[in-house]
Design a protein around this motif. Structure first.
Motif, PDB file in Angstrom:
ATOM      1  N   SER A 130       0.829  -1.200   0.000  1.00 41.76           N
ATOM      2  CA  SER A 130       0.000   0.000   0.000  1.00 41.76           C
ATOM      3  C   SER A 130       0.869   1.259   0.000  1.00 41.76           C
ATOM      4  CB  SER A 130      -0.905   0.007   1.236  1.00 41.76           C
ATOM      5  OG  SER A 130      -1.481   1.286   1.438  1.00 41.76           O
ATOM      6  N   PRO A 131       0.555   2.251  -0.843  1.00 43.07           N
ATOM      7  CA  PRO A 131       1.305   3.509  -0.788  1.00 43.07           C
ATOM      8  C   PRO A 131       1.029   4.306   0.482  1.00 43.07           C
ATOM      9  CG  PRO A 131      -0.515   3.684  -2.337  1.00 43.07           C
ATOM     10  CD  PRO A 131      -0.447   2.246  -1.911  1.00 43.07           C
ATOM     11  N   THR A 132      -0.099   4.022   1.146  1.00 44.05           N
ATOM     12  CA  THR A 132      -0.423   4.709   2.397  1.00 44.05           C
ATOM     13  C   THR A 132       0.197   4.002   3.590  1.00 44.05           C
ATOM     14  OG1 THR A 132      -2.540   5.423   1.442  1.00 44.05           O
ATOM     15  CG2 THR A 132      -2.309   5.577   3.828  1.00 44.05           C
ATOM     16  N   PHE A 133       0.171   2.667   3.550  1.00 37.55           N
ATOM     17  CA  PHE A 133       0.746   1.848   4.629  1.00 37.55           C
ATOM     18  C   PHE A 133       1.791   0.924   3.991  1.00 37.55           C
ATOM     19  CE2 PHE A 133      -3.747   2.728   5.465  1.00 37.55           C
ATOM     20  CZ  PHE A 133      -3.675   3.401   6.680  1.00 37.55           C
ATOM     21  N   GLU A 135       4.136  -1.005   4.739  1.00 37.05           N
ATOM     22  CA  GLU A 135       4.493  -2.328   5.248  1.00 37.05           C
ATOM     23  C   GLU A 135       3.339  -3.325   5.167  1.00 37.05           C
ATOM     24  OE1 GLU A 135       5.958  -1.789   9.184  1.00 37.05           O
ATOM     25  OE2 GLU A 135       7.772  -0.739   8.541  1.00 37.05           O
ATOM     26  N   LYS A 136       2.220  -2.890   4.601  1.00 37.81           N
ATOM     27  CA  LYS A 136       1.040  -3.745   4.517  1.00 37.81           C
ATOM     28  C   LYS A 136       0.613  -3.925   3.060  1.00 37.81           C
ATOM     29  CE  LYS A 136       0.394  -3.781   9.060  1.00 37.81           C
ATOM     30  NZ  LYS A 136       0.485  -5.021   9.872  1.00 37.81           N
ATOM     31  N   PHE A 137       0.154  -5.127   2.715  1.00 40.79           N
ATOM     32  CA  PHE A 137      -0.462  -5.287   1.402  1.00 40.79           C
ATOM     33  C   PHE A 137      -1.975  -5.113   1.573  1.00 40.79           C
ATOM     34  CE2 PHE A 137       1.144  -9.419   2.894  1.00 40.79           C
ATOM     35  CZ  PHE A 137      -0.012 -10.168   3.071  1.00 40.79           C
ATOM     36  N   TRP A 138      -2.340  -3.839   1.778  1.00 35.29           N
ATOM     37  CA  TRP A 138      -3.731  -3.456   1.960  1.00 35.29           C
ATOM     38  C   TRP A 138      -4.241  -2.764   0.699  1.00 35.29           C
ATOM     39  CZ3 TRP A 138      -3.409  -0.845   7.483  1.00 35.29           C
ATOM     40  CH2 TRP A 138      -3.361  -1.847   8.451  1.00 35.29           C
ATOM     41  N   PRO A 139      -5.456  -3.074   0.273  1.00 32.72           N
ATOM     42  CA  PRO A 139      -6.064  -2.339  -0.846  1.00 32.72           C
ATOM     43  C   PRO A 139      -6.519  -0.961  -0.380  1.00 32.72           C
ATOM     44  CG  PRO A 139      -7.621  -3.926   0.024  1.00 32.72           C
ATOM     45  CD  PRO A 139      -6.339  -4.141   0.784  1.00 32.72           C
ATOM     46  N   MET A 140      -7.090  -0.181  -1.279  1.00 35.76           N
ATOM     47  CA  MET A 140      -7.448   1.188  -0.908  1.00 35.76           C
ATOM     48  C   MET A 140      -8.562   1.224   0.143  1.00 35.76           C
ATOM     49  SD  MET A 140      -9.111   2.453  -4.495  1.00 35.76           S
ATOM     50  CE  MET A 140     -10.404   1.544  -5.342  1.00 35.76           C
ATOM     51  N   LEU A 141      -9.447   0.235   0.154  1.00 35.71           N
ATOM     52  CA  LEU A 141     -10.391   0.071   1.256  1.00 35.71           C
ATOM     53  C   LEU A 141      -9.781  -0.988   2.171  1.00 35.71           C
ATOM     54  CD1 LEU A 141     -13.228   0.678   2.486  1.00 35.71           C
ATOM     55  CD2 LEU A 141     -14.064  -1.300   1.199  1.00 35.71           C
ATOM     56  N   ALA A 191       4.741  -9.039  -2.233  1.00 35.77           N
ATOM     57  CA  ALA A 191       3.450  -9.023  -1.548  1.00 35.77           C
ATOM     58  C   ALA A 191       2.586 -10.189  -2.006  1.00 35.77           C
ATOM     59  CB  ALA A 191       2.737  -7.696  -1.807  1.00 35.77           C
ATOM     60  N   VAL A 192       2.647 -10.512  -3.297  1.00 34.18           N
ATOM     61  CA  VAL A 192       1.844 -11.615  -3.829  1.00 34.18           C
ATOM     62  C   VAL A 192       2.237 -12.925  -3.163  1.00 34.18           C
ATOM     63  CG1 VAL A 192       1.358 -12.992  -5.880  1.00 34.18           C
ATOM     64  CG2 VAL A 192       1.387 -10.502  -6.035  1.00 34.18           C
ATOM     65  N   LEU A 193       3.536 -13.205  -3.117  1.00 35.94           N
ATOM     66  CA  LEU A 193       3.977 -14.469  -2.540  1.00 35.94           C
ATOM     67  C   LEU A 193       3.755 -14.504  -1.028  1.00 35.94           C
ATOM     68  CD1 LEU A 193       7.221 -15.268  -4.553  1.00 35.94           C
ATOM     69  CD2 LEU A 193       4.959 -16.308  -4.760  1.00 35.94           C
ATOM     70  N   GLN A 194       3.908 -13.389  -0.363  1.00 37.47           N
ATOM     71  CA  GLN A 194       3.650 -13.366   1.079  1.00 37.47           C
ATOM     72  C   GLN A 194       2.191 -13.653   1.373  1.00 37.47           C
ATOM     73  OE1 GLN A 194       5.228 -10.413   3.672  1.00 37.47           O
ATOM     74  NE2 GLN A 194       7.131 -10.162   2.521  1.00 37.47           N
ATOM     75  N   ALA A 195       1.301 -13.092   0.563  1.00 35.83           N
ATOM     76  CA  ALA A 195      -0.125 -13.337   0.762  1.00 35.83           C
ATOM     77  C   ALA A 195      -0.492 -14.783   0.436  1.00 35.83           C
ATOM     78  CB  ALA A 195      -0.948 -12.382  -0.102  1.00 35.83           C
ATOM     79  N   TYR A 196       0.041 -15.286  -0.675  1.00 40.95           N
ATOM     80  CA  TYR A 196      -0.363 -16.600  -1.164  1.00 40.95           C
ATOM     81  C   TYR A 196       0.351 -17.753  -0.482  1.00 40.95           C
ATOM     82  CZ  TYR A 196      -2.712 -14.024  -4.914  1.00 40.95           C
ATOM     83  OH  TYR A 196      -3.520 -13.179  -5.630  1.00 40.95           O
ATOM     84  N   THR A 197       1.251 -17.441   0.441  1.00 38.31           N
ATOM     85  CA  THR A 197       1.878 -18.488   1.258  1.00 38.31           C
ATOM     86  C   THR A 197       1.682 -18.212   2.748  1.00 38.31           C
ATOM     87  OG1 THR A 197       4.019 -17.327   1.263  1.00 38.31           O
ATOM     88  CG2 THR A 197       3.633 -18.936  -0.505  1.00 38.31           C
ATOM     89  N   SER A 198       0.752 -17.345   3.064  1.00 36.32           N
ATOM     90  CA  SER A 198       0.512 -16.954   4.459  1.00 36.32           C
ATOM     91  C   SER A 198      -0.097 -18.099   5.266  1.00 36.32           C
ATOM     92  CB  SER A 198      -0.436 -15.753   4.507  1.00 36.32           C
ATOM     93  OG  SER A 198      -0.899 -15.512   5.816  1.00 36.32           O
ATOM     94  N   PRO A 199       0.277 -18.236   6.535  1.00 35.63           N
ATOM     95  CA  PRO A 199      -0.359 -19.250   7.386  1.00 35.63           C
ATOM     96  C   PRO A 199      -1.853 -19.000   7.605  1.00 35.63           C
ATOM     97  CG  PRO A 199       1.101 -17.838   8.675  1.00 35.63           C
ATOM     98  CD  PRO A 199       1.363 -17.527   7.245  1.00 35.63           C
ATOM     99  N   LEU A 200      -2.336 -17.814   7.239  1.00 37.10           N
ATOM    100  CA  LEU A 200      -3.779 -17.569   7.336  1.00 37.10           C
ATOM    101  C   LEU A 200      -4.577 -18.503   6.428  1.00 37.10           C
ATOM    102  CD1 LEU A 200      -4.030 -13.668   7.502  1.00 37.10           C
ATOM    103  CD2 LEU A 200      -4.446 -15.298   9.336  1.00 37.10           C
ATOM    104  N   LEU A 201      -3.935 -19.055   5.417  1.00 42.61           N
ATOM    105  CA  LEU A 201      -4.616 -20.018   4.546  1.00 42.61           C
ATOM    106  C   LEU A 201      -5.079 -21.243   5.330  1.00 42.61           C
ATOM    107  CD1 LEU A 201      -2.274 -19.927   1.407  1.00 42.61           C
ATOM    108  CD2 LEU A 201      -4.473 -18.768   1.705  1.00 42.61           C
ATOM    109  N   LEU A 202      -4.407 -21.532   6.432  1.00 44.24           N
ATOM    110  CA  LEU A 202      -4.782 -22.696   7.240  1.00 44.24           C
ATOM    111  C   LEU A 202      -6.133 -22.488   7.927  1.00 44.24           C
ATOM    112  CD1 LEU A 202      -1.330 -23.571   8.858  1.00 44.24           C
ATOM    113  CD2 LEU A 202      -2.405 -24.568   6.824  1.00 44.24           C
ATOM    114  N   GLU A 203      -6.556 -21.240   8.079  1.00 37.55           N
ATOM    115  CA  GLU A 203      -7.868 -20.992   8.673  1.00 37.55           C
ATOM    116  C   GLU A 203      -8.981 -21.437   7.727  1.00 37.55           C
ATOM    117  OE1 GLU A 203      -6.437 -17.239  11.465  1.00 37.55           O
ATOM    118  OE2 GLU A 203      -7.915 -16.898   9.885  1.00 37.55           O
ATOM    119  N   PHE A 204      -8.802 -21.222   6.433  1.00 34.58           N
ATOM    120  CA  PHE A 204      -9.757 -21.750   5.453  1.00 34.58           C
ATOM    121  C   PHE A 204      -9.754 -23.278   5.503  1.00 34.58           C
ATOM    122  CE2 PHE A 204      -8.474 -17.626   3.688  1.00 34.58           C
ATOM    123  CZ  PHE A 204      -9.712 -17.041   3.433  1.00 34.58           C
TER     124      PHE A 204
END
Length: 361
Positions: A130-133, A135-141, A191-204
């Motif tokens: 994010s250009p605003t944040f 250190e985060k891969f956050w969208p504009m919302l 950011a893509v690889l961090q998101a797509y290999t995140s341990p949060l996937l285990l919650e799904f």
């Protein structure tokens, strides 16, 4: 075999899932409202309200449960599945995102940074810094960051539909586990690889496994209350470890584990829970509540900051309750007058043009 969008089964409706969706959305609203008045609340209250972070993880577990309930033996048509999810997810998200962008620009908010790639990547669910944040891969919302994970999970799930029904669980489990392991052994700044290999996937995946347990009749009512109690204990005791980050293990091992236990326990009590129409309705509106609640919190915080006496503990609690009520009312209105009519219209249009969705298998 010819398959159209109407051939994909609609999800079975569970009262418990509806109630938990409502709880998840309202807990997120409560947390975000509390952040605006945290300095006027006691430390213990802020610690308790911090647990509202777990609403997101609860959503992820529920999503895994619903997708497996729909697709464990569904027709082998990934395109149909993805179209149905797109109709459900994309239009409200695009509307909310563009409205938020317009609001920030109209208000002339100095801290809000936006550029064309950020807008495009946000609307296309592509993880990016994010250009605003930075250190985060956050969208504009910002709340839309969860949809980056949702849409990726849908893509992985769609691929598993190509496997025979008896092998889908193994394929899906292996795929998600392999992605998480890859994130451990191959750290990257992408950011893509961090998101797509995140341990949060285990919650799904936890939601998927709970759905399989339920399908096999292993959600016994005698364990239901105990599982919920254990989930609440995990939530309270381990919450200090739950760094609200998109790539850390602290979150899935606390909020995610708690959410899985609560979902499993609640489903075990499905037949014993009373019918609460209001909670079911809130479950229906949970997506709209989640997407649009920041509009309410932001607007009310601007008004609240200018009111005399707004810096007291009583006023802080009143602000949180007002945000809850207003966000709920707005979400339910949007669900009734925007989200559901739009979804019905798009679904009807696709059914009318069903020839474009057919695939031979």
């Amino acid at each position: 075999m010819t398959q159209t969008i109407s051939s994909f089964p609609a999800p079975q409706r569970f009262r418990t899932i509806q109630y938990l969706r409502a709880l998840a959305a309202l807990s997120v609203v409560t947390y975000h409202a509390s952040v605006r008045v945290s300095e006027n609340l006691p430390e213990a209250a802020n610690a308790a309200l911090y647990l509202g972070h777990g609403g997101v993880d609860l959503f992820f577990v529920i999503s895994g449960f619903i997708m497996w309930t729909i697709g464990h033996a569904a027709p082998q048509n990934p395109g149909v599945f993805l179209l149905r999810r797109a109709i459900r997810v994309i239009p409200p998200y695009w509307i909310a995102s563009l409205c938020w962008l317009g609001l920030m620009l109209a208000m002339g908010v100095q801290w809000y940074v936006v550029d064309l790639p950020h807008v495009v990547y946000s609307l296309l669910f592509i993880p990016h810094w994010s250009p605003t944040f930075p250190e985060k891969f956050w969208p504009m919302l910002v709340p839309g960051w969860t949809l980056l994970f949702e849409m990726f999970f849908y893509a992985v799930f769609a691929i598993t539909l190509l496997a025979p029904p008896k092998r889908r669980l193994a394929v899906l489990t292996g795929s998600l586990a392999a992605l998480v392991v890859l994130g451990l052994v191959a750290p990257t700044g992408s950011a893509v690889l961090q998101a797509y290999t995140s341990p949060l996937l285990l919650e799904f995946l936890a939601g998927v496994l709970i759905a399989e347990l339920w399908r096999r009749g292993l959600c016994s009512a005698r364990f239901g209350a105990g599982a919920i109690l254990l989930g609440l204990l995990v939530l309270v005791i381990l919450s200090p470890l739950a760094v609200p980050d998109q790539t850390s293990w602290g979150r899935p091992l606390t909020f995610g584990l708690a959410g899985a236990l609560i979902v499993w326990g609640a489903l075990s009590l499905e037949s014993r829970l009373p019918d609460w129409p209001l909670l079911e309705r809130l479950g229906d509106g949970s997506y709209a509540i989640y997407l649009f609640h920041l509009f309410v919190v932001t607007a009310l915080s601007q008004i609240w900051s200018r009111m005399p006496g707004g810096d007291t503990g009583v006023a802080a609690w009143a602000f949180i309750l007002l945000c809850l009520g207003a966000a709920t009312a707005l979400g339910l209105w949007l669900f009734t007058h925007l989200e559901r009519p739009l979804q019905n219209r798009l679904s009807a249009g696709l059914r009318a043009k069903g020839h474009s969705l057919r695939s031979e298998s």
